[in-house]
Design a protein around this motif. Structure first.
Motif, PDB file in Angstrom:
ATOM      1  N   THR A   1      46.065  41.949  38.724  1.00 29.97           N
ATOM      2  CA  THR A   1      46.958  40.884  39.179  1.00 29.97           C
ATOM      3  C   THR A   1      46.162  39.662  39.606  1.00 29.97           C
ATOM      4  N   ILE A   2      45.089  39.887  40.347  1.00 32.39           N
ATOM      5  CA  ILE A   2      44.237  38.776  40.775  1.00 32.39           C
ATOM      6  C   ILE A   2      43.626  38.084  39.562  1.00 32.39           C
ATOM      7  N   THR A   3      43.213  38.858  38.576  1.00 27.30           N
ATOM      8  CA  THR A   3      42.641  38.290  37.356  1.00 27.30           C
ATOM      9  C   THR A   3      43.658  37.415  36.641  1.00 27.30           C
ATOM     10  N   LEU A   4      44.894  37.883  36.551  1.00 23.84           N
ATOM     11  CA  LEU A   4      45.931  37.086  35.894  1.00 23.84           C
ATOM     12  C   LEU A   4      46.237  35.807  36.655  1.00 23.84           C
ATOM     13  N   LEU A   5      46.158  35.858  37.984  1.00 25.44           N
ATOM     14  CA  LEU A   5      46.410  34.664  38.784  1.00 25.44           C
ATOM     15  C   LEU A   5      45.289  33.642  38.648  1.00 25.44           C
TER      16      LEU A   5
ATOM     17  N   VAL B   1      35.505  30.795  34.247  1.00 20.37           N
ATOM     18  CA  VAL B   1      34.223  31.366  34.659  1.00 20.37           C
ATOM     19  C   VAL B   1      34.360  32.100  35.987  1.00 20.37           C
ATOM     20  N   ILE B   2      35.036  31.486  36.933  1.00 23.10           N
ATOM     21  CA  ILE B   2      35.212  32.103  38.248  1.00 23.10           C
ATOM     22  C   ILE B   2      35.997  33.397  38.116  1.00 23.10           C
ATOM     23  N   SER B   3      37.040  33.379  37.314  1.00 27.19           N
ATOM     24  CA  SER B   3      37.865  34.572  37.114  1.00 27.19           C
ATOM     25  C   SER B   3      37.056  35.710  36.513  1.00 27.19           C
ATOM     26  N   GLU B   4      36.250  35.399  35.521  1.00 29.03           N
ATOM     27  CA  GLU B   4      35.440  36.429  34.884  1.00 29.03           C
ATOM     28  C   GLU B   4      34.414  37.020  35.849  1.00 29.03           C
ATOM     29  N   LEU B   5      33.774  36.149  36.640  1.00 27.64           N
ATOM     30  CA  LEU B   5      32.781  36.640  37.595  1.00 27.64           C
ATOM     31  C   LEU B   5      33.424  37.492  38.688  1.00 27.64           C
ATOM     32  N   ILE B   6      34.532  37.018  39.240  1.00 26.29           N
ATOM     33  CA  ILE B   6      35.225  37.774  40.285  1.00 26.29           C
ATOM     34  C   ILE B   6      35.689  39.112  39.737  1.00 26.29           C
ATOM     35  N   THR B   7      36.255  39.097  38.551  1.00 23.66           N
ATOM     36  CA  THR B   7      36.735  40.335  37.935  1.00 23.66           C
ATOM     37  C   THR B   7      35.586  41.295  37.673  1.00 23.66           C
ATOM     38  N   LEU B   8      34.510  40.790  37.131  1.00 21.13           N
ATOM     39  CA  LEU B   8      33.365  41.636  36.821  1.00 21.13           C
ATOM     40  C   LEU B   8      32.794  42.296  38.071  1.00 21.13           C
TER      41      LEU B   8
END
Length: 80
Positions: A23-27, A33-40
């Motif tokens: 859910t956080i990734t979709l938001l 770049v930030i989304s990918e790093l946070i998700t990873l």
């Protein structure tokens, strides 16, 4: 029964955790770049935590010890 309950709660905890991460990734999809790093990093951290808890549970079950796992132990102790 003790170890089965803890394993089931750990599995449910893992499902909820990864649902929240997705859910956080979709938001954060607009911030590529930030989304990918946070998700990873958050996915790796969650996987490591869950894996360590699984190994702890397996070793305790094999030894016959009833050790309460961190975080989920409080939930299983309330079940009684």
């Amino acid at each position: 029964k003790f170890h089965t309950t803890q394993g089931l709660i750990l599995f449910i905890f893992e499902l909820i955790l990864f649902a929240i991460l997705n859910t956080i990734t979709l938001l954060l999809v607009s911030f590529e770049v930030i989304s990918e790093l946070i998700t990873l990093f958050s996915t790796i951290a969650c996987l490591v935590i869950v894996f360590i808890m699984m190994i702890m549970g397996i070793f305790c079950a094999v030894k016959g010890k009833m050790v309460v796992l961190p975080f989920i132990g409080d939930i299983t102790s309330r079940e009684k």
